[in-house]
Design a protein around this motif. Sequence first.
Motif, PDB file in Angstrom:
ATOM      1  N   GLU A  86      -6.799   0.659   6.177  1.00 55.93           N
ATOM      2  CA  GLU A  86      -7.686   1.458   5.337  1.00 55.93           C
ATOM      3  C   GLU A  86      -6.991   2.727   4.850  1.00 55.93           C
ATOM      4  O   GLU A  86      -7.135   3.134   3.691  1.00 55.93           O
ATOM      5  N   LYS A  87      -6.239   3.365   5.742  1.00 57.33           N
ATOM      6  CA  LYS A  87      -5.556   4.603   5.373  1.00 57.33           C
ATOM      7  C   LYS A  87      -4.453   4.346   4.341  1.00 57.33           C
ATOM      8  O   LYS A  87      -4.286   5.115   3.385  1.00 57.33           O
ATOM      9  N   LEU A  88      -3.717   3.242   4.517  1.00 59.18           N
ATOM     10  CA  LEU A  88      -2.666   2.902   3.555  1.00 59.18           C
ATOM     11  C   LEU A  88      -3.264   2.544   2.197  1.00 59.18           C
ATOM     12  O   LEU A  88      -2.717   2.903   1.153  1.00 59.18           O
ATOM     13  N   LYS A  89      -4.389   1.848   2.225  1.00 59.97           N
ATOM     14  CA  LYS A  89      -5.043   1.475   0.967  1.00 59.97           C
ATOM     15  C   LYS A  89      -5.445   2.727   0.190  1.00 59.97           C
ATOM     16  O   LYS A  89      -5.194   2.831  -1.021  1.00 59.97           O
ATOM     17  N   GLU A  90      -6.047   3.690   0.874  1.00 58.81           N
ATOM     18  CA  GLU A  90      -6.466   4.927   0.210  1.00 58.81           C
ATOM     19  C   GLU A  90      -5.264   5.717  -0.277  1.00 58.81           C
ATOM     20  O   GLU A  90      -5.281   6.284  -1.378  1.00 58.81           O
ATOM     21  N   LEU A  91      -4.197   5.740   0.518  1.00 59.61           N
ATOM     22  CA  LEU A  91      -2.989   6.457   0.107  1.00 59.61           C
ATOM     23  C   LEU A  91      -2.396   5.830  -1.148  1.00 59.61           C
ATOM     24  O   LEU A  91      -1.993   6.543  -2.084  1.00 59.61           O
ATOM     25  N   ARG A  92      -2.346   4.498  -1.207  1.00 60.86           N
ATOM     26  CA  ARG A  92      -1.785   3.821  -2.379  1.00 60.86           C
ATOM     27  C   ARG A  92      -2.656   4.031  -3.616  1.00 60.86           C
ATOM     28  O   ARG A  92      -2.149   4.109  -4.744  1.00 60.86           O
ATOM     29  N   TRP A 113      -1.097  10.585  12.076  1.00 56.83           N
ATOM     30  CA  TRP A 113      -2.448  10.249  11.629  1.00 56.83           C
ATOM     31  C   TRP A 113      -2.453   8.971  10.795  1.00 56.83           C
ATOM     32  O   TRP A 113      -3.308   8.095  10.982  1.00 56.83           O
ATOM     33  N   LEU A 114      -1.506   8.841   9.868  1.00 56.07           N
ATOM     34  CA  LEU A 114      -1.471   7.694   8.962  1.00 56.07           C
ATOM     35  C   LEU A 114      -1.280   6.386   9.720  1.00 56.07           C
ATOM     36  O   LEU A 114      -1.964   5.389   9.445  1.00 56.07           O
ATOM     37  N   TYR A 115      -0.363   6.377  10.678  1.00 63.11           N
ATOM     38  CA  TYR A 115      -0.044   5.147  11.394  1.00 63.11           C
ATOM     39  C   TYR A 115      -0.824   4.987  12.701  1.00 63.11           C
ATOM     40  O   TYR A 115      -0.563   4.049  13.473  1.00 63.11           O
ATOM     41  N   ASN A 116      -1.762   5.900  12.969  1.00 65.51           N
ATOM     42  CA  ASN A 116      -2.561   5.857  14.203  1.00 65.51           C
ATOM     43  C   ASN A 116      -1.684   5.749  15.446  1.00 65.51           C
ATOM     44  O   ASN A 116      -1.841   4.850  16.286  1.00 65.51           O
ATOM     45  N   LEU A 136       4.140   1.437  -3.098  1.00 63.43           N
ATOM     46  CA  LEU A 136       2.977   0.654  -3.497  1.00 63.43           C
ATOM     47  C   LEU A 136       2.907  -0.689  -2.776  1.00 63.43           C
ATOM     48  O   LEU A 136       1.837  -1.301  -2.697  1.00 63.43           O
ATOM     49  N   ALA A 137       4.040  -1.142  -2.234  1.00 66.73           N
ATOM     50  CA  ALA A 137       4.057  -2.461  -1.599  1.00 66.73           C
ATOM     51  C   ALA A 137       4.565  -2.460  -0.171  1.00 66.73           C
ATOM     52  O   ALA A 137       4.440  -3.468   0.520  1.00 66.73           O
ATOM     53  N   ILE A 194      -2.024  -3.304  -3.262  1.00 63.46           N
ATOM     54  CA  ILE A 194      -1.704  -2.432  -4.384  1.00 63.46           C
ATOM     55  C   ILE A 194      -2.954  -2.213  -5.231  1.00 63.46           C
ATOM     56  O   ILE A 194      -3.541  -3.168  -5.743  1.00 63.46           O
ATOM     57  N   PRO A 195      -3.409  -0.986  -5.362  1.00 62.59           N
ATOM     58  CA  PRO A 195      -4.607  -0.736  -6.180  1.00 62.59           C
ATOM     59  C   PRO A 195      -4.334  -1.025  -7.642  1.00 62.59           C
ATOM     60  O   PRO A 195      -3.240  -0.790  -8.143  1.00 62.59           O
ATOM     61  N   ASN A 196      -5.290  -1.560  -8.302  1.00 58.61           N
ATOM     62  CA  ASN A 196      -5.154  -1.846  -9.719  1.00 58.61           C
ATOM     63  C   ASN A 196      -6.295  -1.152 -10.451  1.00 58.61           C
ATOM     64  O   ASN A 196      -7.434  -1.584 -10.395  1.00 58.61           O
ATOM     65  N   LYS A 197      -5.990  -0.056 -11.067  1.00 55.50           N
ATOM     66  CA  LYS A 197      -7.066   0.696 -11.701  1.00 55.50           C
ATOM     67  C   LYS A 197      -7.303   0.257 -13.153  1.00 55.50           C
ATOM     68  O   LYS A 197      -8.081   0.846 -13.865  1.00 55.50           O
ATOM     69  N   ILE A 198      -6.628  -0.825 -13.572  1.00 53.32           N
ATOM     70  CA  ILE A 198      -6.863  -1.332 -14.923  1.00 53.32           C
ATOM     71  C   ILE A 198      -7.907  -2.433 -14.878  1.00 53.32           C
ATOM     72  O   ILE A 198      -7.847  -3.333 -14.052  1.00 53.32           O
TER      73      ILE A 198
END
Length: 570
Positions: A86-92, A113-116, A136-137, A194-198
Amino acid sequence: MRMGEDPAVDIWMADNLSKDAAIGVDPWCVSVNTAQKWERSFSKKQQKLVQTSKNLVDEVWKSRPPLEINPVIIHPLEFSGCSVQEKLKELRENLVQEKARAIIITALDEVAWLYNIRGTDVSYSPVVHAYAIVTLASAFFYVDKRKISSETSFYMEKNGIEVRDYSAVSSDAILLASNQLTPSSSVNKAEHDIPNKIDSNSRGAANDNVEEESSNNLVWVDGTCCFALYSKLNVDKVLMKPSPLGLAKALKNPVEMEGLKNAHIRDGAAVVQYHVWLDKQMQELYGASGYFIEGESVKKNDQQKSLKLTEVSVSDKLEEFRASKQHFRGLSFPTISSVGPNGAIIHYFPMVESCAELDPNSMYLFDSGAQYLDGTTDITRTLHFGKPTSHEKACYTAVLKGHIGLGNARFPTGTTGYTLDILARVPLWKDGLDYRHGTGHGIGSYLNVHEGPHQISFRPPAGNVPLQPSMTVTDEPGYYEDGKFGVRLENVLIVKEADTKFNFGDKGYLSFEHITWAPYQRKLIDVSLLVAEEIEWLNNYHSKCREILAPYLNTTEKEWLKQATEPIGA
């Protein structure tokens, strides 16, 4: 050299070194912000900053002890409250939004914090000497591999994190700059994250996704990143901006908030037990009138006083009480245990060989905290076991009024700690008094006792980040009279939404919730200086102390706490 009073280091060097001088620095020990600030100062005198290839201290430190190999510890979800995925997803998602393809993370608490994960590489802070790079990957963790157990190795692999040697971060930063940093195994390929905001429906072609991904060509670097790694990047392709992890870490999730509250209850019980023990000792060893009675001490002769209490010995006893509590993992900073004039030294640190003996006729200030698996604590109380002067009581009461005034504040969403700082100072200003430190700092969830990016302070940086619900912050005004005494009172607060009668401008309003529980000494309070609202708050707070802490105390301790929290005006 006194910070804020004497010239800054770079100004002093620029003024005292010859024109065209070269100033060498170890770039691994200097942040980007510091290095760039120094470069600007030096350039005005045609001087220059030079990165050294070796650390000169290392060259002469012949008896340097070997590095300890402390294991990397997995911080379980029951305490972290949010998975690594979840943290990596938000960071990406943040990377895509800022058109960045990667971020270099050098702040140890952000990596943890990021890697718990947690560790014991730094005294008082449960962090690991490590770096992280997230693209991103892919995700990379740079650490001494001897610290990684088979269990931790499996945990990292399961979460798509590749473990690399600590020193590899240097060469990997170069690869990152040329977009050639790739994982060595498929486990790190997290394309599905990888988030895709398109909106593909609106763009209508898969090629648009490729175009969007290729436009993310910046490497995100925080100003606190070491100058050495920054120097390996293409400066034109660097996004210099505060790390998004600072704010994400500051906004505690429900599990972290519950853990912090529970940790502060156990910690409060330890502090009350310390009060009870110290009160008894001061009476028995020093003939003090004690915590409750204002009176002159009865001097004990040397034969009667076979033992003595020192600033260090009593702080060790406080640590004992904390160590008996569930989930205790150590102190969160060296305890400030200070008698009389030493209390006027804001960051005083007692040493066994030179610390003061306790004095029933002097103020005693202790600022302390602990690390528990479910939270970090920080509390300050000021006590007197004899007969305080009217001036000492007036000063204590002014600090208490500021402490209550800030803690009771209601303020519109978007307000910063720079704006609120004045609330803690007004009662002191009325008498021409003040203090030189900030009023509040964020606090970690079994992490650093000081964390940002928010703060409550008169210093301009406190205006950079508004306070938001679920942030933690301390409330710690004080007053320090050089050579005589110091007063400081500190609780940890949680920012929460306020229930107000109106909502001007539809902004929404915020307030604070106290989560620290320990009494304020009634005999140090000049009640005539309090207004009705302050007395009501104090009585309500003390009532909650009795209710919340009682299950953790024995009969004697409960009776002591009951007396310590009797309502004012009763």
